[in-house]
Design a protein around this motif. Structure first.
Motif, PDB file in Angstrom:
ATOM      1  N   ASP A 166     -61.071 -45.808  11.439  1.00 23.71           N
ATOM      2  CA  ASP A 166     -60.772 -44.385  11.555  1.00 23.71           C
ATOM      3  C   ASP A 166     -59.564 -44.180  12.459  1.00 23.71           C
ATOM      4  O   ASP A 166     -59.271 -44.990  13.342  1.00 23.71           O
ATOM      5  N   PHE A 167     -58.890 -43.076  12.234  1.00 29.05           N
ATOM      6  CA  PHE A 167     -57.707 -42.740  13.015  1.00 29.05           C
ATOM      7  C   PHE A 167     -57.732 -41.245  13.287  1.00 29.05           C
ATOM      8  O   PHE A 167     -57.839 -40.438  12.364  1.00 29.05           O
ATOM      9  N   SER A 168     -57.669 -40.870  14.566  1.00 34.44           N
ATOM     10  CA  SER A 168     -57.648 -39.449  14.905  1.00 34.44           C
ATOM     11  C   SER A 168     -56.910 -39.252  16.223  1.00 34.44           C
ATOM     12  O   SER A 168     -56.819 -40.164  17.044  1.00 34.44           O
ATOM     13  N   GLY A 169     -56.372 -38.068  16.398  1.00 36.09           N
ATOM     14  CA  GLY A 169     -55.663 -37.759  17.628  1.00 36.09           C
ATOM     15  C   GLY A 169     -54.788 -36.538  17.469  1.00 36.09           C
ATOM     16  O   GLY A 169     -54.534 -36.059  16.355  1.00 36.09           O
ATOM     17  N   PHE A 170     -54.323 -35.992  18.604  1.00 33.10           N
ATOM     18  CA  PHE A 170     -53.453 -34.823  18.638  1.00 33.10           C
ATOM     19  C   PHE A 170     -52.055 -35.244  19.077  1.00 33.10           C
ATOM     20  O   PHE A 170     -51.904 -36.088  19.965  1.00 33.10           O
ATOM     21  N   VAL A 171     -51.042 -34.634  18.462  1.00 34.49           N
ATOM     22  CA  VAL A 171     -49.652 -34.830  18.866  1.00 34.49           C
ATOM     23  C   VAL A 171     -49.030 -33.454  19.090  1.00 34.49           C
ATOM     24  O   VAL A 171     -48.970 -32.649  18.155  1.00 34.49           O
ATOM     25  N   PRO A 172     -48.567 -33.132  20.320  1.00 35.03           N
ATOM     26  CA  PRO A 172     -47.929 -31.833  20.563  1.00 35.03           C
ATOM     27  C   PRO A 172     -46.475 -31.840  20.106  1.00 35.03           C
ATOM     28  O   PRO A 172     -45.790 -32.859  20.196  1.00 35.03           O
ATOM     29  N   LEU A 173     -46.000 -30.687  19.614  1.00 40.38           N
ATOM     30  CA  LEU A 173     -44.632 -30.590  19.106  1.00 40.38           C
ATOM     31  C   LEU A 173     -44.025 -29.227  19.455  1.00 40.38           C
ATOM     32  O   LEU A 173     -44.744 -28.245  19.657  1.00 40.38           O
ATOM     33  N   ALA A 174     -42.708 -29.197  19.504  1.00 44.10           N
ATOM     34  CA  ALA A 174     -41.978 -27.937  19.571  1.00 44.10           C
ATOM     35  C   ALA A 174     -41.794 -27.418  18.146  1.00 44.10           C
ATOM     36  O   ALA A 174     -41.606 -28.199  17.209  1.00 44.10           O
ATOM     37  N   TYR A 175     -41.835 -26.088  17.976  1.00 42.86           N
ATOM     38  CA  TYR A 175     -41.814 -25.487  16.639  1.00 42.86           C
ATOM     39  C   TYR A 175     -40.723 -24.433  16.537  1.00 42.86           C
ATOM     40  O   TYR A 175     -40.462 -23.687  17.497  1.00 42.86           O
ATOM     41  N   GLY A 176     -40.073 -24.371  15.371  1.00 47.03           N
ATOM     42  CA  GLY A 176     -39.081 -23.341  15.124  1.00 47.03           C
ATOM     43  C   GLY A 176     -38.978 -23.021  13.644  1.00 47.03           C
ATOM     44  O   GLY A 176     -39.259 -23.871  12.784  1.00 47.03           O
ATOM     45  N   ARG A 177     -38.572 -21.794  13.361  1.00 49.15           N
ATOM     46  CA  ARG A 177     -38.400 -21.371  11.973  1.00 49.15           C
ATOM     47  C   ARG A 177     -37.309 -20.309  11.917  1.00 49.15           C
ATOM     48  O   ARG A 177     -37.235 -19.429  12.787  1.00 49.15           O
ATOM     49  N   ALA A 178     -36.454 -20.372  10.892  1.00 49.59           N
ATOM     50  CA  ALA A 178     -35.417 -19.361  10.685  1.00 49.59           C
ATOM     51  C   ALA A 178     -35.326 -19.052   9.196  1.00 49.59           C
ATOM     52  O   ALA A 178     -35.466 -19.952   8.361  1.00 49.59           O
ATOM     53  N   GLN A 179     -35.111 -17.774   8.881  1.00 43.83           N
ATOM     54  CA  GLN A 179     -34.965 -17.353   7.498  1.00 43.83           C
ATOM     55  C   GLN A 179     -33.862 -16.307   7.412  1.00 43.83           C
ATOM     56  O   GLN A 179     -33.816 -15.368   8.216  1.00 43.83           O
ATOM     57  N   ILE A 180     -32.971 -16.463   6.446  1.00 40.86           N
ATOM     58  CA  ILE A 180     -31.850 -15.545   6.252  1.00 40.86           C
ATOM     59  C   ILE A 180     -31.964 -14.956   4.849  1.00 40.86           C
ATOM     60  O   ILE A 180     -32.000 -15.681   3.852  1.00 40.86           O
ATOM     61  N   GLY A 181     -32.041 -13.602   4.795  1.00 42.47           N
ATOM     62  CA  GLY A 181     -32.146 -12.920   3.516  1.00 42.47           C
ATOM     63  C   GLY A 181     -30.790 -12.666   2.890  1.00 42.47           C
ATOM     64  O   GLY A 181     -29.805 -12.420   3.596  1.00 42.47           O
ATOM     65  N   LEU A 182     -30.737 -12.737   1.571  1.00 39.90           N
ATOM     66  CA  LEU A 182     -29.523 -12.423   0.820  1.00 39.90           C
ATOM     67  C   LEU A 182     -29.696 -11.023   0.241  1.00 39.90           C
ATOM     68  O   LEU A 182     -30.538 -10.821  -0.654  1.00 39.90           O
ATOM     69  N   PRO A 183     -28.954 -10.021   0.742  1.00 44.22           N
ATOM     70  CA  PRO A 183     -29.188  -8.612   0.390  1.00 44.22           C
ATOM     71  C   PRO A 183     -29.181  -8.349  -1.112  1.00 44.22           C
ATOM     72  O   PRO A 183     -28.369  -8.913  -1.852  1.00 44.22           O
ATOM     73  N   PHE A 184     -30.139  -7.508  -1.540  1.00 49.21           N
ATOM     74  CA  PHE A 184     -30.216  -7.001  -2.913  1.00 49.21           C
ATOM     75  C   PHE A 184     -30.527  -8.072  -3.954  1.00 49.21           C
ATOM     76  O   PHE A 184     -30.349  -7.838  -5.149  1.00 49.21           O
ATOM     77  N   THR A 185     -30.991  -9.223  -3.530  1.00 52.47           N
ATOM     78  CA  THR A 185     -31.271 -10.292  -4.482  1.00 52.47           C
ATOM     79  C   THR A 185     -32.739 -10.701  -4.524  1.00 52.47           C
ATOM     80  O   THR A 185     -33.171 -11.315  -5.505  1.00 52.47           O
ATOM     81  N   GLY A 186     -33.483 -10.422  -3.468  1.00 47.46           N
ATOM     82  CA  GLY A 186     -34.840 -10.944  -3.351  1.00 47.46           C
ATOM     83  C   GLY A 186     -34.883 -12.395  -2.939  1.00 47.46           C
ATOM     84  O   GLY A 186     -35.962 -12.983  -2.823  1.00 47.46           O
ATOM     85  N   LEU A 187     -33.703 -12.980  -2.707  1.00 45.86           N
ATOM     86  CA  LEU A 187     -33.617 -14.379  -2.327  1.00 45.86           C
ATOM     87  C   LEU A 187     -33.383 -14.532  -0.831  1.00 45.86           C
ATOM     88  O   LEU A 187     -32.759 -13.684  -0.196  1.00 45.86           O
ATOM     89  N   SER A 188     -33.858 -15.632  -0.280  1.00 51.80           N
ATOM     90  CA  SER A 188     -33.579 -15.987   1.109  1.00 51.80           C
ATOM     91  C   SER A 188     -33.582 -17.500   1.233  1.00 51.80           C
ATOM     92  O   SER A 188     -34.157 -18.211   0.398  1.00 51.80           O
ATOM     93  N   VAL A 189     -32.940 -17.989   2.263  1.00 53.98           N
ATOM     94  CA  VAL A 189     -32.963 -19.414   2.582  1.00 53.98           C
ATOM     95  C   VAL A 189     -33.702 -19.587   3.900  1.00 53.98           C
ATOM     96  O   VAL A 189     -33.646 -18.710   4.771  1.00 53.98           O
ATOM     97  N   PHE A 190     -34.395 -20.695   4.061  1.00 53.29           N
ATOM     98  CA  PHE A 190     -35.198 -20.877   5.261  1.00 53.29           C
ATOM     99  C   PHE A 190     -35.196 -22.331   5.710  1.00 53.29           C
ATOM    100  O   PHE A 190     -34.945 -23.248   4.913  1.00 53.29           O
ATOM    101  N   ALA A 191     -35.486 -22.519   6.970  1.00 53.94           N
ATOM    102  CA  ALA A 191     -35.694 -23.844   7.556  1.00 53.94           C
ATOM    103  C   ALA A 191     -36.840 -23.728   8.543  1.00 53.94           C
ATOM    104  O   ALA A 191     -36.887 -22.779   9.342  1.00 53.94           O
ATOM    105  N   GLU A 192     -37.757 -24.667   8.508  1.00 51.66           N
ATOM    106  CA  GLU A 192     -38.929 -24.648   9.388  1.00 51.66           C
ATOM    107  C   GLU A 192     -39.230 -26.067   9.810  1.00 51.66           C
ATOM    108  O   GLU A 192     -39.158 -26.995   8.993  1.00 51.66           O
ATOM    109  N   GLY A 193     -39.555 -26.260  11.082  1.00 48.64           N
ATOM    110  CA  GLY A 193     -39.847 -27.618  11.498  1.00 48.64           C
ATOM    111  C   GLY A 193     -40.483 -27.714  12.859  1.00 48.64           C
ATOM    112  O   GLY A 193     -40.504 -26.753  13.637  1.00 48.64           O
ATOM    113  N   SER A 194     -41.010 -28.892  13.126  1.00 47.97           N
ATOM    114  CA  SER A 194     -41.583 -29.208  14.430  1.00 47.97           C
ATOM    115  C   SER A 194     -41.165 -30.627  14.787  1.00 47.97           C
ATOM    116  O   SER A 194     -40.940 -31.466  13.909  1.00 47.97           O
TER     117      SER A 194
END
Length: 258
Positions: A166-194
């Protein structure tokens, strides 16, 4: 986004000296399929790691996030990621794993389960239709196992040995997310990570992609998402296990926002 005014929260926000003062309540639920290409190695504490030729896998991931208007209290996100992969190798040298020895020339098969849950606490630094930025902390809780079996038969077989741990354990991380919308399109680009790095351990988990909002009304938002996800799990002596496993590939999914 669906915006529900909470009178009590607005009152609290107006009295607070800080302005993490989003007056919106949102519940996000999502599911993703991930065409992953795993590669890497693992081993026991104090022993050499062994590379395996892992099979490509279609993995799944599910998440739920709750955003609220209460200042100082972070928003919450939970993500479950399946990471159950299989592989094999023919040993050039001997390999010792959990006090079981496999000799040179042995054919080994492995089922490696690094399934985990991410617990994320974050604040919305910006939140509008053009730009959204979240920052916070997260923790990965691993709860899986490593299974290895000698698949050789006949006079060249070592012992038909096998081991499961068995393998178990906790790893703490820093987290960030950014999303940029493209007006009038319904589209956006995003990046998310830890990310986490300390001594000989390093973990990163990020995804970049495009989101297309196909339904946007007062009751619900529905978006189709797709992009690329990469996860590196390089752990040194976590529950007596060392790993150096990279799982990367394209993903696609659906997100619903109430």
């Amino acid at each position: 986004m669906k915006k529900y005014v909470l009178a009590a929260a607005v009152s609290l926000a107006s009295m607070a000296p800080v302005a993490q003062a989003d007056t919106l309540l949102g519940l996000y639920v999502g599911a993703e399929g991930w065409q992953a290409e795993p590669e890497g190695s693992f081993g026991s504490k104090g022993n050499a790691q062994q590379d395996f030729a892992f099979e490509d896998e279609t993995l799944t991931s599910y998440y739920v996030a709750l955003e609220h208007p209460v200042p100082l209290i972070p928003n919450v996100k939970l993500r479950y990621t399946e990471m159950d992969v299989t592989g094999d190798t023919t040993l050039v040298d001997g390999f010792e794993f959990q006090d079981v020895n496999f000799g040179a020339g042995t054919n080994l098969y492995t089922e490696t389960d690094l399934t985990h849950i991410d617990y994320v606490l974050y604040y919305e630094i910006f939140d509008n239709d053009t730009l959204s930025i979240d920052l916070g902390l997260s923790a990965k809780q691993f709860d899986g196992d490593f299974y290895i079996i000698d698949t050789m038969s006949g006079e060249n077989a070592s012992t038909g040995a096998m081991v499961r741990t068995d393998f178990s354990g906790f790893v703490p991380l820093a987290y960030g997310r950014a999303q940029i919308g493209l007006p009038f399109t319904g589209l956006s680009v995003f990046a998310e990570g830890s990310m986490f790095a300390l001594d000989d351990s390093s973990v990163h988990d990020y995804q970049v992609g495009v989101e297309w909002e196909v339904i946007d009304n007062l009751a619900v938002d529905v978006a189709i998402r797709g992009g690329y996800r990469s996860m590196l799990i390089e752990l040194d002596d976590i529950d007596d296990i060392n790993t150096d496993i990279d799982v990367s590939g394209p993903f696609a999914g659906l997100q619903v926002h109430f």
